[in-house]
Design an enzyme around this catalytic site. Structure first.
Site, mmCIF file in Angstrom:
data_model
loop_
_atom_site.group_PDB
_atom_site.id
_atom_site.type_symbol
_atom_site.label_atom_id
_atom_site.label_comp_id
_atom_site.label_asym_id
_atom_site.label_seq_id
_atom_site.Cartn_x
_atom_site.Cartn_y
_atom_site.Cartn_z
ATOM 1 N N THR A 195 0.834 -1.199 0.000
ATOM 2 C CA THR A 195 0.000 0.000 0.000
ATOM 3 C C THR A 195 0.869 1.249 0.000
ATOM 4 O OG1 THR A 195 -0.085 -0.004 2.417
ATOM 5 C CG2 THR A 195 -1.870 -1.139 1.255
ATOM 6 N N ASN A 197 0.929 5.112 1.763
ATOM 7 C CA ASN A 197 0.401 5.712 2.983
ATOM 8 C C ASN A 197 0.490 7.224 2.941
ATOM 9 O OD1 ASN A 197 0.169 3.210 4.961
ATOM 10 N ND2 ASN A 197 2.042 2.976 3.765
ATOM 11 N N GLU A 245 -4.585 4.922 3.766
ATOM 12 C CA GLU A 245 -3.755 3.850 3.221
ATOM 13 C C GLU A 245 -4.431 3.274 1.981
ATOM 14 O OE1 GLU A 245 -1.183 0.248 5.181
ATOM 15 O OE2 GLU A 245 -3.228 0.547 5.916
#
Length: 298
Positions: A195, A197, A245
């Site tokens: 992911t 962030n 996220e």
């Protein structure tokens, strides 16, 4: 000396009402052979005067980027709202700052624009002063959508509620957040779901907690669909800090240190705490399919 046609306002959200001002500014600047410009402040004047924080739709950087990208205006005068500015009489603001300092030959403001010390300047007074000085002036009437006056206040509430599709109707574009991608805790990589962030900047609204269908607009111009969680990541984190996220679909690359624009398109579901990382992984896979189906329809 470059003469300017200047749009006046705070422009939080750069919404449909602001769009009417900015289009008129560009049009008049082209007609006069001048530079189209925006005069705005780095923070909300009301916040400085009252000391009460006012969470905003956009960071100053995102306001500037939207004005440039959507309307082609490069000259954004992002001026500090300090004690001098707060105590400047409205007429001095027009003559000394807009005309003498920034060389305005034409001003564009909204129907509810107030300015100067104690907000004593009004659209009517602005028109009068401009006539007296031989400077052009346009006051743009209110803009409505679905019978509701388009305003930053109304859009802020929609963002807080997570109503991204309705917010986009009033903004004229998706709600967004831009930031340099930083390293997170890398838990996503351990379950095969890397992911990116973001942290929400100070004084910027945090959308309602939950999972959203998003698009990440990358520096090279590509747009990548994503599943974005706004919240505390209850499955992998016990703290209360709000994070943003995003799992990017069908993307493999390194974005660390690069600026990414994240567009919020639809709230998919509330944030859930799962008993295991496997449960989280399965739910994200289901969310990814929902996002693909959503954007396939558009």
């Amino acid at each position: 000396m470059k003469e300017r046609v200047i749009a006046l306002g705070f422009f939080d959200g750069v919404h449909l009402g602001h769009a009417a001002l900015l289009r008129r500014t560009v049009e008049e600047a082209a007609r006069r052979g001048c530079v189209p410009a925006v005069f705005t402040f780095d923070r909300v004047p009301k916040e400085v005067v009252t000391g009460i924080p006012c969470p905003l739709i956009n960071s100053p950087e995102d306001r500037r980027e939207l004005i440039h990208r959507l309307f082609g205006i490069d000259d954004v005068l992002m001026v500090p709202f300090d004690h001098e500015m707060m105590t400047t009489p409205w007429d001095s603001f027009v003559t000394e700052i807009l005309i003498k300092r920034y060389h305005a030959v034409h001003l564009v403001a909204g129907h509810d624009h107030h300015f100067g010390h104690k907000n004593q300047g009004s659209p009517g007074l602005l028109q009068e002063k401009c006539r007296e000085l031989g400077v052009g002036c346009d006051i743009i009437p209110k803009v409505e959508h679905a019978g509701i006056t388009v305003s930053s206040t109304y859009i802020r509430r929609l963002v807080e509620l997570g109503q991204m599709e309705r917010a986009a109707e009033f903004l004229g574009h998706p709600h967004l957040l831009s930031q340099v991608v930083k390293h997170g805790r890398r838990i996503g990589r351990t379950i095969g779901i890397p992911t990116i962030n973001f942290t929400v900047p100070p004084h910027v609204l945090i959308p309602c907690r939950g999972v959203y269908a998003t698009k990440a607009c990358l520096p090279d111009g590509r747009e990548v669909c994503g599943v974005t969680n706004v919240g505390t990541r209850p499955t992998v984190h016990n703290g209360n800090d709000i994070t943003v996220e995003t799992f990017l679909l069908d993307f493999d690359g390194d974005l660390y240190g690069q600026t990414v624009r994240l567009e919020f398109h639809q709230h998919l579901r509330d944030e859930i705490r799962f008993d295991s990382l496997e449960g989280l992984k399965n739910q994200i896979a289901a969310d990814a399919e929902a996002v693909k189906a959503l954007f396939a329809e558009r």
